[in-house]
Design an enzyme around this catalytic site. Structure first.
Site, short mmCIF file in Angstrom:
data_model
loop_
_atom_site.label_atom_id
_atom_site.label_comp_id
_atom_site.label_asym_id
_atom_site.label_seq_id
_atom_site.Cartn_x
_atom_site.Cartn_y
_atom_site.Cartn_z
N ASN A 47 0.74 -1.13 0.12
CA ASN A 47 0.12 0.06 -0.08
C ASN A 47 0.90 1.08 -0.03
O ASN A 47 1.69 1.31 0.80
CB ASN A 47 -0.91 -0.12 1.13
N HIS A 58 -3.22 0.73 -3.43
CA HIS A 58 -3.72 -0.26 -2.55
C HIS A 58 -2.44 -1.30 -2.76
O HIS A 58 -1.98 -1.38 -3.79
CB HIS A 58 -4.87 -0.80 -2.37
N GLU A 60 -2.62 -4.69 -3.30
CA GLU A 60 -2.90 -5.47 -4.32
C GLU A 60 -2.70 -4.58 -5.69
O GLU A 60 -2.20 -5.35 -6.53
CB GLU A 60 -4.19 -6.01 -4.24
N SER A 83 -7.82 -8.78 3.83
CA SER A 83 -8.52 -9.17 3.05
C SER A 83 -9.19 -7.94 2.03
O SER A 83 -9.13 -6.71 2.43
CB SER A 83 -10.07 -9.20 3.97
N CYS A 85 -10.22 -5.14 -0.30
CA CYS A 85 -11.61 -3.96 -0.39
C CYS A 85 -12.22 -4.30 -1.70
O CYS A 85 -11.77 -5.15 -2.36
CB CYS A 85 -10.98 -2.77 -0.28
N CYS A 88 -10.07 -3.61 -4.88
CA CYS A 88 -9.03 -4.77 -5.30
C CYS A 88 -9.84 -5.95 -5.57
O CYS A 88 -9.41 -6.69 -6.52
CB CYS A 88 -8.28 -4.82 -4.14
N ASP A 148 -8.53 5.22 4.97
CA ASP A 148 -7.91 4.14 3.81
C ASP A 148 -9.59 3.41 3.73
O ASP A 148 -9.53 2.89 2.58
CB ASP A 148 -7.18 3.23 4.45
#
Length: 155
Positions: A47, A58, A60, A83, A85, A88, A148
Site C-alpha cells: 500500500n 492499495h 494488491e 482481506s 477491499c 481490489c 483508507d
C-alpha cells in the site's frame, strides 16, 4: 491440501508481510501483496496511498501494476496480508486471478464472499503477524485507517 502446499502458502504470505512492513516503515498503511506463478514470485507491492498521495495505490493494486500487462492470469495466486477491499476484489475478478490467499480478515472483513461468489478460490490463513501489525497501525493512526476504509466501519 497437502502440508507442503500450506507451508508454501505461509512462505509466500511471509513475503507479502515483508511488503506490509516496508509500507509501515515508510509511514504508510501496512498491507502487502505478492503474485506467484509456478512457485515463483513474479511481482510484489505494498500500500502506497500515503507515500504517493494516491487513493487507489492499495497493496494488491501496486502488486498487479508492477507485474504489468498479461494475456492471462491462469495459474496465478495473489497473496495479500489483509482481506481485499471492493476495488481490489473487483480488479482480481476483472483480470481473472483464480486464487487469493489472505493473511487476515479480523481487522477488515473485506470481500472474501464476493470473490468466492465469482469463482475465486480464497484461502484465509488467519495469520497472527498480519493481524498484529494491522492492529498496531490502527491503534497508532486511527484517522489514517478511517481514511483508507473511506470512513466506514468494515469490521
Amino acid at each position: 491440501m497437502t502440508k507442503t502446499a500450506i507451508l508454501t502458502d505461509q512462505q509466500f504470505l511471509k513475503e507479502a508481510f515483508n511488503e506490509a512492513l516496508e509500507s509501515y516503515r515508510e509511514g504508510g498503511i501496512p498491507i502487502g501483496a505478492v503474485m506467484v506463478e509456478n512457485g515463483d514470485i513474479i511481482g510484489r507491492g505494498h500500500n502506497q496511498r500515503v507515500q504517493f498521495n494516491d487513493p487507489i495505490a492499495h497493496g494488491e493494486m501496486d502488486c498487479i501494476r508492477k507485474v504489468g500487462r498479461r494475456a492471462s492470469y491462469n495459474g496465478i495466486t495473489l497473496y495479500t496480508t489483509l482481506s481485499p477491499c471492493m476495488m481490489c476484489a473487483g480488479t482480481i475478478i476483472q483480470f481473472g486471478i483464480p486464487r487469493v490467499v489472505v493473511g487476515e480478515n479480523l481487522s477488515f472483513k473485506g470481500n472474501l464472499e464476493f470473490l468466492q461468489s465469482h469463482g475465486v478460490d480464497v484461502m484465509l490463513l488467519n495469520d497472527p503477524s498480519c493481524h498484529d501489525l494491522m492492529q498496531k497501525f490502527i491503534q497508532g493512526k486511527p484517522l489514517l485507517w478511517l481514511e483508507d476504509i473511506a470512513g466506514r466501519d468494515h469490521v
